[in-house]
Design a protein around this motif. Structure first.
Motif, PDB file in Angstrom:
ATOM      1  N   GLY A  63     -13.288  16.366 -26.650  1.00  0.00           N
ATOM      2  CA  GLY A  63     -13.708  17.519 -27.449  1.00  0.00           C
ATOM      3  C   GLY A  63     -13.112  18.845 -27.027  1.00  0.00           C
ATOM      4  N   ASN A  64     -13.986  19.847 -26.888  1.00  0.00           N
ATOM      5  CA  ASN A  64     -13.552  21.232 -26.721  1.00  0.00           C
ATOM      6  C   ASN A  64     -13.223  21.552 -25.264  1.00  0.00           C
ATOM      7  N   SER A  65     -12.142  20.985 -24.781  1.00  0.00           N
ATOM      8  CA  SER A  65     -11.738  21.153 -23.395  1.00  0.00           C
ATOM      9  C   SER A  65     -10.254  20.870 -23.262  1.00  0.00           C
ATOM     10  N   VAL A  66      -9.611  21.524 -22.296  1.00  0.00           N
ATOM     11  CA  VAL A  66      -8.215  21.197 -21.973  1.00  0.00           C
ATOM     12  C   VAL A  66      -8.092  20.725 -20.522  1.00  0.00           C
ATOM     13  N   ARG A  67      -9.218  20.468 -19.858  1.00  0.00           N
ATOM     14  CA  ARG A  67      -9.178  19.998 -18.466  1.00  0.00           C
ATOM     15  C   ARG A  67      -8.538  18.610 -18.407  1.00  0.00           C
ATOM     16  N   ARG A  68      -7.613  18.486 -17.481  1.00  0.00           N
ATOM     17  CA  ARG A  68      -6.919  17.209 -17.359  1.00  0.00           C
ATOM     18  C   ARG A  68      -6.480  16.987 -15.909  1.00  0.00           C
ATOM     19  N   LYS A  69      -6.318  15.755 -15.557  1.00  0.00           N
ATOM     20  CA  LYS A  69      -5.810  15.380 -14.251  1.00  0.00           C
ATOM     21  C   LYS A  69      -4.305  15.237 -14.351  1.00  0.00           C
ATOM     22  N   ILE A  70      -3.579  15.926 -13.459  1.00  0.00           N
ATOM     23  CA  ILE A  70      -2.124  15.854 -13.442  1.00  0.00           C
ATOM     24  C   ILE A  70      -1.700  15.005 -12.251  1.00  0.00           C
ATOM     25  N   ASP A  71      -0.977  13.938 -12.512  1.00  0.00           N
ATOM     26  CA  ASP A  71      -0.500  13.031 -11.470  1.00  0.00           C
ATOM     27  C   ASP A  71       1.015  13.179 -11.355  1.00  0.00           C
ATOM     28  N   ASN A  72       1.452  13.774 -10.243  1.00  0.00           N
ATOM     29  CA  ASN A  72       2.882  13.989 -10.020  1.00  0.00           C
ATOM     30  C   ASN A  72       3.432  13.085  -8.919  1.00  0.00           C
ATOM     31  N   GLY A  73       2.717  12.014  -8.583  1.00  0.00           N
ATOM     32  CA  GLY A  73       3.206  11.083  -7.564  1.00  0.00           C
ATOM     33  C   GLY A  73       2.398  11.171  -6.288  1.00  0.00           C
ATOM     34  N   ASN A  74       2.901  10.523  -5.243  1.00  0.00           N
ATOM     35  CA  ASN A  74       2.150  10.428  -3.996  1.00  0.00           C
ATOM     36  C   ASN A  74       2.857  11.076  -2.808  1.00  0.00           C
ATOM     37  N   SER A  75       3.923  11.815  -3.056  1.00  0.00           N
ATOM     38  CA  SER A  75       4.676  12.417  -1.948  1.00  0.00           C
ATOM     39  C   SER A  75       4.527  13.931  -1.965  1.00  0.00           C
ATOM     40  N   ALA A  76       3.283  14.409  -1.867  1.00  0.00           N
ATOM     41  CA  ALA A  76       3.009  15.838  -1.980  1.00  0.00           C
ATOM     42  C   ALA A  76       3.583  16.623  -0.800  1.00  0.00           C
ATOM     43  N   TYR A  77       4.243  17.707  -1.121  1.00  0.00           N
ATOM     44  CA  TYR A  77       4.796  18.643  -0.149  1.00  0.00           C
ATOM     45  C   TYR A  77       3.925  19.889  -0.200  1.00  0.00           C
ATOM     46  N   ARG A  78       3.368  20.299   0.938  1.00  0.00           N
ATOM     47  CA  ARG A  78       2.390  21.391   0.957  1.00  0.00           C
ATOM     48  C   ARG A  78       2.894  22.571   1.788  1.00  0.00           C
ATOM     49  N   PRO A  79       3.803  23.339   1.232  1.00  0.00           N
ATOM     50  CA  PRO A  79       4.302  24.511   1.949  1.00  0.00           C
ATOM     51  C   PRO A  79       3.385  25.709   1.748  1.00  0.00           C
ATOM     52  N   ASN A  80       3.569  26.728   2.573  1.00  0.00           N
ATOM     53  CA  ASN A  80       3.003  28.034   2.246  1.00  0.00           C
ATOM     54  C   ASN A  80       3.730  28.541   0.998  1.00  0.00           C
ATOM     55  N   VAL A  81       3.056  29.348   0.215  1.00  0.00           N
ATOM     56  CA  VAL A  81       3.677  29.907  -0.990  1.00  0.00           C
ATOM     57  C   VAL A  81       3.429  31.411  -1.027  1.00  0.00           C
ATOM     58  N   ILE A  82       4.499  32.181  -1.126  1.00  0.00           N
ATOM     59  CA  ILE A  82       4.414  33.635  -1.295  1.00  0.00           C
ATOM     60  C   ILE A  82       5.050  33.972  -2.634  1.00  0.00           C
ATOM     61  N   MET A  83       4.269  34.510  -3.551  1.00  0.00           N
ATOM     62  CA  MET A  83       4.820  34.942  -4.839  1.00  0.00           C
ATOM     63  C   MET A  83       4.952  36.458  -4.842  1.00  0.00           C
ATOM     64  N   ILE A  84       6.176  36.926  -4.957  1.00  0.00           N
ATOM     65  CA  ILE A  84       6.443  38.359  -5.090  1.00  0.00           C
ATOM     66  C   ILE A  84       6.535  38.670  -6.580  1.00  0.00           C
ATOM     67  N   THR A  85       5.527  39.352  -7.090  1.00  0.00           N
ATOM     68  CA  THR A  85       5.513  39.757  -8.499  1.00  0.00           C
ATOM     69  C   THR A  85       6.093  41.163  -8.560  1.00  0.00           C
ATOM     70  N   VAL A  86       7.285  41.276  -9.113  1.00  0.00           N
ATOM     71  CA  VAL A  86       8.032  42.532  -9.068  1.00  0.00           C
ATOM     72  C   VAL A  86       7.732  43.373 -10.301  1.00  0.00           C
ATOM     73  N   GLU A  87       7.358  44.599 -10.064  1.00  0.00           N
ATOM     74  CA  GLU A  87       7.066  45.542 -11.144  1.00  0.00           C
ATOM     75  C   GLU A  87       8.285  45.745 -12.040  1.00  0.00           C
ATOM     76  N   SER A  88       8.125  45.504 -13.350  1.00  0.00           N
ATOM     77  CA  SER A  88       9.089  45.912 -14.395  1.00  0.00           C
ATOM     78  C   SER A  88      10.515  45.416 -14.177  1.00  0.00           C
ATOM     79  N   LEU A  89      10.689  44.191 -13.719  1.00  0.00           N
ATOM     80  CA  LEU A  89      12.034  43.677 -13.440  1.00  0.00           C
ATOM     81  C   LEU A  89      12.565  42.895 -14.639  1.00  0.00           C
ATOM     82  N   SER A  90      13.189  43.595 -15.560  1.00  0.00           N
ATOM     83  CA  SER A  90      13.780  42.942 -16.729  1.00  0.00           C
ATOM     84  C   SER A  90      14.944  42.043 -16.305  1.00  0.00           C
TER      85      SER A  90
END
Length: 651
Positions: free
Chosen positions: A263-290
């Motif tokens: 019904g009224n939901s988009v929740r889903r389980k995503i299976d991308n395999g069994n070899s998960a790589y778990r690094p640190n993640v830093i996202m730099i969101t840059v102001e106004s970078l066209s």
């Protein structure tokens, strides 16, 4: 015989309330009569309109007179008949009558166009003042209208004079105890309305006309300003709700995904395999970078040598598009991965706590999460949004926003840690130093970390520390872009010396473009942004050229990292064999959906426009589309709005 309330110091105040209520009654009656053939209202419904409407009109009048009530309370008796008080009273009355006369005129014209009381479109009009003023000037005889408003205001002033209302006020002797009671009651009622009476109380009927006529324009305006949204269901094209969810669920289906609910939901389980790589993640969101600033996208200005080098050696998205034209819209897309619902970003709206953000996915994987900002995160409700969604906060911290209630940790970037600062915040260099310090600490604690970093240097006034690049500070956008690129290079040099860097993925992505103005109202080329994923282990340099949205970044990254997770996101893995290119983007009012080159724009008044988009010429050519693609466009926005309003985006 005049009422006693009109024979004391408050005679002007109470007379104004009476005039305001009568005028509001007449406006409501006029709007009702003008719409009567469409409303299908019963006699009981009409009574409810006037009862509820008067209730809200009273609230508006209390807001208007609250400051004058305080003035009357504190004004010494010996000054009551002074020249000072007379002038102050005349000016106050003239201004408030002038303002509410203008607001009534604005309500009539707004109703003619939208058949609604003021909403976020009216708030939006304040943002586009130049266009609105010119539109009014071209549409209406302004000298006559302004003259009419001034004439009506003068007529009210004359009526007060003729009825001796001013005299009753100036020559009265109202004891302080009585003034305290009256002013206290009026101010108290204004506070009660402001904090406890929601504009949604008028939305109790299935008949939209009844709801809108029950409201007061000014009250609705400030409610819209506070809530920062337009009701999608009232103003935009709809399809049957069950069908909308069927369409969106089909669109979001991809390899390895299974829906968790019917019904009224988009929740889903995503299976991308069994070899998960778990690094640190830093996202730099840059102001106004066209994208157009980078040599990788054809620029010849050589402003971004660092980014261009990174683009060649790492993962580059060449056809990613922002969802909006403001930082908070980019934050919404990158943290929630949902289409831009009408009005302002969810970052600025009430009810945005405990959402199923990307940060929540990192939390489920055991990560520390932190929001780093170079300015004061009270701005645009950023701290409240990130804090109430589980992020610790690191910002400049000069101000605390009233009503902030998050319980996560906030760290202030202190004066001794800042080498340069302008109106928007500290320099990107100083911000990246804070990110390095924070990452060092998380590494010592032994937990992986996810950092959402928001820069400010590529923003007017375009100032930055002197001597860093060969373009003088404050000379314009080019210098700011070059400095932005330089600081990313310096950050990476420092990060590479750290023990955590080898296991850290760094994302560089724009929040939005530097300008959204173009020949089309939604100019697709002005949403084109760069995105680079740096230092992803086991992945060679790669160009991802599928047309995609900001909301697709994390589903694609999670696929590259092999993560299995629960998704409530509208973003998709663009590397999926069945991925069908599409983007979602918009302004405050216009909502766009483009699948391949088919562009659908949804607008208030249930308007649908369809075009073929020619990327080479940046032209939008009118065209007719089959119903299924229009249903896809509608279902994205209709269901996203429905899920947010009804708790479906909460964990």
């Amino acid at each position: 015989m005049q009422l006693s309330i009109l024979k004391n110091r408050y005679s002007v105040l109470f007379s104004f309330i009476i005039v305001f209520l009568i005028s509001s009654f007449l406006i409501r009656t006029g709007l009702l009569v003008a719409s009567l053939m469409k409303t299908d209202l019963s006699f009981l419904s009409i009574l409810k309109i006037y009862f509820t409407g008067t209730f809200f009109d009273l609230g508006v009048s209390f807001f208007i007179v609250a400051s004058y009530a305080l003035y009357l309370l504190l004004l010494p008796q010996k000054w009551n008949n002074s020249k000072f008080n007379r002038i102050a009273t005349y000016i106050w009355l003239f201004l408030v009558v002038l303002i509410f006369m203008f607001s009534f005129f604005a309500e009539i014209t707004f109703w003619q166009e939208f058949e609604s009381r003021f909403n976020f479109i009216a708030v939006d009009y304040l943002i586009y003042t130049y266009e609105v003023i010119n539109n009014i000037n071209e549409s209406y005889p302004l000298p006559i209208l302004i003259g009419g408003i001034l004439l009506l205001t003068s007529a009210v002033m004359f009526l007060f004079y003729k009825k001796k209302i001013f005299t009753n006020s100036f020559y009265s002797n109202t004891p302080f105890s009585k003034r305290f009671l009256i002013s206290g009651l009026l101010i108290g009622l204004a506070v009660v309305y402001g904090f406890f009476v929601s504009n949604s109380l008028a939305d109790g009927s299935q008949n939209r006309y009844q709801n809108e006529l029950s409201k007061a324009g000014v009250y609705s305006f400030f409610a819209a300003f506070k809530n920062n949204e337009l009701n999608y269901n009232d103003f935009y094209p709809l399809i049957e709700k069950k069908l909308a969810y069927q369409v969106i669920r089909k669109e979001l289906s991809e390899q390895g995904s299974v829906y968790l609910n019917e019904g009224n939901s988009v929740r889903r389980k995503i299976d991308n395999g069994n070899s998960a790589y778990r690094p640190n993640v830093i996202m730099i969101t840059v102001e106004s970078l066209s994208a157009e600033f980078l040599g990788s996208f054809g620029s010849k200005s050589n402003l971004t040598p660092v980014l261009d080098s990174l683009a060649k050696e790492n993962i580059l998205f060449t056809n990613m598009y922002a969802t909006g034209t403001r930082t908070v819209r980019g934050m919404e897309a990158l943290s929630l991965c949902v289409p831009p619902t009408p009005g302002s970003s969810i970052v600025r709206r009430p009810g945005n706590e405990k959402l199923t953000t990307v940060g929540h996915i990192f939390q489920q994987a055991g990560y520390n999460r932190t929001f780093f900002y170079g300015g004061d995160g009270y701005f645009d409700n950023m701290n409240q949004y990130f804090g109430s969604n589980g992020f610790d906060i690191v910002d400049r911290g000069k101000k605390i926003m009233v009503g902030e209630s998050y319980t996560t940790k906030r760290t202030i970037i202190t004066d001794d840690q800042v080498k340069f600062e302008n109106a928007w915040g500290i320099s990107d260099e100083d911000l990246y130093d804070a990110v390095i310090r924070g990452s060092d600490q998380y590494y010592k604690e032994g937990k992986p970390f996810y950092n959402f970093v928001m820069t400010t240097s590529n923003h007017r006034p375009f100032t930055y520390p002197a001597g860093k690049i060969n373009i003088p500070s404050g000379s314009g956008r080019d210098g700011a872009v070059r400095y932005t690129d330089y600081t990313i290079g310096e950050f990476l040099k420092k990060a590479k010396t750290k023990p955590w860097f080898k296991n850290t993925v760094i994302i560089i992505v724009a929040d939005h473009c530097a300008s959204s103005a173009g020949k089309n109202e939604i100019d697709i080329s002005k949403y084109h942004i760069p995105c680079i994923i740096v230092n992803l282990q086991g992945t060679a340099s790669k160009v991802i050229d599928q047309t995609c949205s900001q909301i697709d970044l994390y589903p694609t990254l999670f696929r590259l990292m092999g993560w299995n997770y629960e998704s409530n996101l509208y973003g998709k893995n663009v590397l999926d064999p069945g991925y069908d290119s599409r983007i979602v983007l918009g302004t405050y009012q216009k909502l766009a959906y483009m699948k391949k080159d088919s562009l659908i724009i949804l607008s208030p008044q249930q308007k649908i426009e369809t075009y073929i988009y020619n990327k080479d010429t940046n032209e939008q050519l009118p065209a007719k589309f089959p119903e299924p693609i229009i249903q896809q466009a509608i279902s994205n926005y209709q269901t996203a709005y429905d899920l947010f309003k009804n708790g479906g985006l909460h964990w």
